[in-house]
Design a protein around this motif. Structure first.
Motif, PDB file in Angstrom:
ATOM      1  N   ILE A 113       0.851  -1.191   0.000  1.00 14.83           N
ATOM      2  CA  ILE A 113       0.000   0.000   0.000  1.00 14.83           C
ATOM      3  C   ILE A 113       0.886   1.240   0.000  1.00 14.83           C
ATOM      4  O   ILE A 113       1.957   1.247   0.614  1.00 14.83           O
ATOM      5  CB  ILE A 113      -0.970  -0.053   1.215  1.00 14.83           C
ATOM      6  CG1 ILE A 113      -2.020   1.045   1.180  1.00 14.83           C
ATOM      7  CG2 ILE A 113      -0.205  -0.020   2.551  1.00 14.83           C
ATOM      8  CD1 ILE A 113      -3.187   0.828   2.155  1.00 14.83           C
ATOM      9  N   GLN A 114       0.450   2.249  -0.716  1.00 12.20           N
ATOM     10  CA  GLN A 114       1.256   3.476  -0.795  1.00 12.20           C
ATOM     11  C   GLN A 114       0.937   4.401   0.372  1.00 12.20           C
ATOM     12  O   GLN A 114      -0.230   4.589   0.704  1.00 12.20           O
ATOM     13  CB  GLN A 114       0.927   4.221  -2.089  1.00 12.20           C
ATOM     14  CG  GLN A 114       1.291   3.448  -3.327  1.00 12.20           C
ATOM     15  CD  GLN A 114       1.416   4.349  -4.545  1.00 12.20           C
ATOM     16  OE1 GLN A 114       1.738   5.531  -4.433  1.00 12.20           O
ATOM     17  NE2 GLN A 114       1.189   3.799  -5.713  1.00 12.20           N
ATOM     18  N   PRO A 115       1.983   4.990   0.965  1.00  8.25           N
ATOM     19  CA  PRO A 115       1.739   5.910   2.077  1.00  8.25           C
ATOM     20  C   PRO A 115       1.282   7.289   1.597  1.00  8.25           C
ATOM     21  O   PRO A 115       1.947   8.288   1.801  1.00  8.25           O
ATOM     22  CB  PRO A 115       3.093   5.987   2.787  1.00  8.25           C
ATOM     23  CG  PRO A 115       4.092   5.713   1.710  1.00  8.25           C
ATOM     24  CD  PRO A 115       3.425   4.802   0.710  1.00  8.25           C
ATOM     25  N   THR A 146       7.456   3.362 -15.315  1.00  8.03           N
ATOM     26  CA  THR A 146       8.086   2.055 -15.058  1.00  8.03           C
ATOM     27  C   THR A 146       7.652   1.436 -13.714  1.00  8.03           C
ATOM     28  O   THR A 146       8.086   0.341 -13.385  1.00  8.03           O
ATOM     29  CB  THR A 146       9.628   2.177 -15.063  1.00  8.03           C
ATOM     30  OG1 THR A 146      10.008   3.214 -14.176  1.00  8.03           O
ATOM     31  CG2 THR A 146      10.154   2.473 -16.450  1.00  8.03           C
ATOM     32  N   TYR A 147       6.785   2.117 -12.977  1.00  6.90           N
ATOM     33  CA  TYR A 147       6.481   1.600 -11.649  1.00  6.90           C
ATOM     34  C   TYR A 147       5.878   0.198 -11.608  1.00  6.90           C
ATOM     35  O   TYR A 147       6.100  -0.537 -10.660  1.00  6.90           O
ATOM     36  CB  TYR A 147       5.725   2.657 -10.823  1.00  6.90           C
ATOM     37  CG  TYR A 147       4.292   2.413 -10.439  1.00  6.90           C
ATOM     38  CD1 TYR A 147       3.856   2.709  -9.137  1.00  6.90           C
ATOM     39  CD2 TYR A 147       3.354   1.919 -11.345  1.00  6.90           C
ATOM     40  CE1 TYR A 147       2.540   2.510  -8.770  1.00  6.90           C
ATOM     41  CE2 TYR A 147       2.043   1.719 -10.976  1.00  6.90           C
ATOM     42  CZ  TYR A 147       1.633   2.005  -9.697  1.00  6.90           C
ATOM     43  OH  TYR A 147       0.332   1.800  -9.330  1.00  6.90           O
ATOM     44  N   PRO A 148       5.154  -0.245 -12.645  1.00 12.13           N
ATOM     45  CA  PRO A 148       4.686  -1.640 -12.599  1.00 12.13           C
ATOM     46  C   PRO A 148       5.836  -2.653 -12.498  1.00 12.13           C
ATOM     47  O   PRO A 148       5.647  -3.751 -11.980  1.00 12.13           O
ATOM     48  CB  PRO A 148       3.928  -1.803 -13.914  1.00 12.13           C
ATOM     49  CG  PRO A 148       3.501  -0.426 -14.295  1.00 12.13           C
ATOM     50  CD  PRO A 148       4.609   0.472 -13.829  1.00 12.13           C
ATOM     51  N   LEU A 182       8.631  -2.093 -10.749  1.00 12.68           N
ATOM     52  CA  LEU A 182       9.000  -2.085  -9.328  1.00 12.68           C
ATOM     53  C   LEU A 182       7.991  -2.935  -8.543  1.00 12.68           C
ATOM     54  O   LEU A 182       8.356  -3.677  -7.627  1.00 12.68           O
ATOM     55  CB  LEU A 182       9.028  -0.639  -8.786  1.00 12.68           C
ATOM     56  CG  LEU A 182       9.368  -0.484  -7.295  1.00 12.68           C
ATOM     57  CD1 LEU A 182      10.730  -1.083  -6.961  1.00 12.68           C
ATOM     58  CD2 LEU A 182       9.327   0.990  -6.876  1.00 12.68           C
ATOM     59  N   GLN A 183       6.739  -2.843  -8.954  1.00 11.02           N
ATOM     60  CA  GLN A 183       5.711  -3.670  -8.304  1.00 11.02           C
ATOM     61  C   GLN A 183       6.021  -5.158  -8.510  1.00 11.02           C
ATOM     62  O   GLN A 183       5.912  -5.957  -7.578  1.00 11.02           O
ATOM     63  CB  GLN A 183       4.332  -3.313  -8.881  1.00 11.02           C
ATOM     64  CG  GLN A 183       3.210  -4.142  -8.290  1.00 11.02           C
ATOM     65  CD  GLN A 183       1.828  -3.550  -8.540  1.00 11.02           C
ATOM     66  OE1 GLN A 183       1.693  -2.449  -9.079  1.00 11.02           O
ATOM     67  NE2 GLN A 183       0.801  -4.270  -8.158  1.00 11.02           N
ATOM     68  N   ALA A 184       6.445  -5.510  -9.719  1.00 11.90           N
ATOM     69  CA  ALA A 184       6.826  -6.913  -9.985  1.00 11.90           C
ATOM     70  C   ALA A 184       7.982  -7.315  -9.078  1.00 11.90           C
ATOM     71  O   ALA A 184       7.990  -8.411  -8.508  1.00 11.90           O
ATOM     72  CB  ALA A 184       7.204  -7.082 -11.455  1.00 11.90           C
ATOM     73  N   ALA A 185       8.959  -6.408  -8.915  1.00  9.44           N
ATOM     74  CA  ALA A 185      10.093  -6.708  -8.035  1.00  9.44           C
ATOM     75  C   ALA A 185       9.628  -6.914  -6.598  1.00  9.44           C
ATOM     76  O   ALA A 185      10.084  -7.839  -5.917  1.00  9.44           O
ATOM     77  CB  ALA A 185      11.132  -5.576  -8.108  1.00  9.44           C
ATOM     78  N   ASP A 186       8.689  -6.076  -6.135  1.00 10.08           N
ATOM     79  CA  ASP A 186       8.152  -6.215  -4.763  1.00 10.08           C
ATOM     80  C   ASP A 186       7.604  -7.624  -4.546  1.00 10.08           C
ATOM     81  O   ASP A 186       7.740  -8.200  -3.466  1.00 10.08           O
ATOM     82  CB  ASP A 186       6.965  -5.253  -4.529  1.00 10.08           C
ATOM     83  CG  ASP A 186       7.327  -3.786  -4.641  1.00 10.08           C
ATOM     84  OD1 ASP A 186       8.505  -3.449  -4.455  1.00 10.08           O
ATOM     85  OD2 ASP A 186       6.411  -2.969  -4.920  1.00 10.08           O
ATOM     86  N   ILE A 187       6.963  -8.134  -5.569  1.00  5.98           N
ATOM     87  CA  ILE A 187       6.283  -9.432  -5.444  1.00  5.98           C
ATOM     88  C   ILE A 187       7.274 -10.588  -5.614  1.00  5.98           C
ATOM     89  O   ILE A 187       7.334 -11.510  -4.806  1.00  5.98           O
ATOM     90  CB  ILE A 187       5.155  -9.540  -6.504  1.00  5.98           C
ATOM     91  CG1 ILE A 187       4.140  -8.407  -6.316  1.00  5.98           C
ATOM     92  CG2 ILE A 187       4.485 -10.905  -6.448  1.00  5.98           C
ATOM     93  CD1 ILE A 187       3.168  -8.235  -7.473  1.00  5.98           C
TER      94      ILE A 187
HETATM   95  N1  TRP Z   1       0.697  -0.460  -7.248  1.00  8.85           N
HETATM   96  C1  TRP Z   1      -0.100  -0.642  -6.077  1.00  8.85           C
HETATM   97  C2  TRP Z   1      -1.075   0.521  -5.925  1.00  8.85           C
HETATM   98  O1  TRP Z   1      -0.920   1.527  -6.565  1.00  8.85           O
HETATM   99  C3  TRP Z   1       0.736  -0.743  -4.837  1.00  8.85           C
HETATM  100  C4  TRP Z   1       1.754  -1.826  -4.915  1.00  8.85           C
HETATM  101  C5  TRP Z   1       3.092  -1.648  -5.054  1.00  8.85           C
HETATM  102  C6  TRP Z   1       1.508  -3.208  -4.829  1.00  8.85           C
HETATM  103  N2  TRP Z   1       3.735  -2.836  -5.040  1.00  8.85           N
HETATM  104  C7  TRP Z   1       2.805  -3.834  -4.903  1.00  8.85           C
HETATM  105  C8  TRP Z   1       0.362  -4.000  -4.670  1.00  8.85           C
HETATM  106  C9  TRP Z   1       2.929  -5.211  -4.846  1.00  8.85           C
HETATM  107  C10 TRP Z   1       0.508  -5.373  -4.622  1.00  8.85           C
HETATM  108  C11 TRP Z   1       1.788  -5.976  -4.712  1.00  8.85           C
HETATM  109  O2  TRP Z   1      -2.013   0.404  -5.169  1.00  8.85           O
END
Ligand code: TRP
Length: 334
Positions: free
Chosen positions: A9-11, A129-131, A133-138
């Motif tokens: 979740i984004q702060p 490119t943020y999707p 970074l989201q892939a990296a988070d997962i």
């Molecule tokens: N992109 C999501 C949003 O905007 C937040 C998010 C970032 C996210 N990294 C993630 C959600 C990894 C699930 C898994 O709400």
């Protein structure tokens, strides 16, 4: 072994009822059945215009908010305390095509939002490119399931494609391709303009903070728009929103009662609003109390979160080390 669930979740903005019913409540419920990780993604919050003085307080505030809503502190990490996310992001960028990213509809929506709602029309390439970074988070945690809303479906599909492409490139089933975990969540609309989704950016009267005082909640529900003056056979958006709130906040019985009065044409808006307020206040009372308790114990909680982030980081470091070896990056200490 329990399957892994990860979400982030984004702060930004407040924890209002839309975010609570749409995500956080569900996250708390998943903790019994899965090994869960929940990230506060502050790197993501930098993709839109933001105030650098407010980001640290907002990050902590949301952390306390999540704990008050029942998320276990040991499941929480703060993204910037785990810089490996950003490093994996770079590597995954090389395996993502420009074409794929240009099909992301959220980029179009968000860049339009920057242009119409902020003082600047600067669109950063990080928003584009943020999707990745989201892939990296997962992928960095090899998550099996990602609870997300429908708006994130396309990003999750991209994460799967990146995982599969990586595996194909290196000739090994290395990354787990994550699956979306969609759950039935109520669509919570603004009480002042029920044609729009509840959102903090719309302004005070459009959203209800989970930790708002009971009086405030009652006042806002009392002022909720019901009829728009257009007669129709269908239930108006405002009334339908009140019914959703009633059901979501645990008022199954009053929900059924009110629905019956609606069907036989004797629904009283005043009564409906009173029941919605009661249900919301009942639901939020313990959350607000917990939140106030946490406020007194900030220092200790911050230390716990730093520790949980450090523990979670060691998993990320392990993945990154393996990935660097697999893609041919020098990775030794001199
Ligand atoms: N992109 C999501 C949003 O905007 C937040 C998010 C970032 C996210 N990294 C993630 C959600 C990894 C699930 C898994 O709400």
């Amino acid at each position: 072994m329990k399957k892994k669930v990860l979400s982030c979740i984004q702060p930004t903005g407040k924890l209002h009822l839309g975010r609570y019913f749409g995500a956080v409540k569900n996250w708390a419920n998943l903790q019994d059945s899965y090994e869960c990780l929940y990230g506060i993604v502050n790197y993501h919050a930098m993709t839109m215009p933001y105030d650098e003085k407010k980001l640290v307080p907002a990050t902590w505030k949301l952390t306390f908010d999540l704990i008050a809503c029942g998320i276990k502190p040991e499941c929480i990490f703060i993204q910037s305390l785990i810089p490996e996310h950003a490093e994996l992001f770079w590597i995954l960028n090389t395996m993502t095509s420009y074409g794929e990213l240009s099909r992301m509809t959220q980029f179009k929506d968000k860049s339009l939002k920057v242009q119409t709602e902020s003082k600047t029309d600067f669109i950063s390439s990080a928003l584009y490119t943020y999707p990745v970074l989201q892939a990296a988070d997962i992928l960095i945690y090899q998550a099996d399931y990602v609870p997300v809303g429908k708006d994130q479906e396309q990003h999750l599909e991209l994460s799967r494609n990146i995982a599969q492409r990586f595996n194909h490139t290196i000739g090994k089933e290395y990354f787990t391709a994550p699956e979306a975990l969609f759950t039935e969540v109520p669509k919570v609309m603004s009480t002042a303009d029920p044609s729009r989704k509840m959102s903090a950016s719309l302004g005070e009267k459009h959203h209800i903070d989970v930790f708002a005082e009971p009086n405030r909640i009652r006042k806002q529900i009392r002022a909720a728009v019901t009829d728009t003056g257009v007669s129709s056979d269908q239930m108006s958006e405002g009334v339908s929103n009140l019914f959703s709130l009633l059901k979501a906040s645990g008022g199954e019985e009053p929900y059924n009662e009110m629905m019956t009065t609606y069907q036989n044409g004797s629904l009283q808006y005043g009564k409906l609003k009173e029941l919605v307020s009661d249900a919301l206040v009942n639901m939020t009372d313990p959350l607000r109390e917990r939140r106030q308790e946490l406020e007194k114990d900030k220092k200790r909680i911050k230390a716990i979160i730093k520790e949980s982030s450090a523990t979670i980081r060691s998993k990320a470091q392990e993945t990154l080390k393996e990935v660097k070896e697999l893609v041919g990056l020098l990775n030794v200490k001199f």
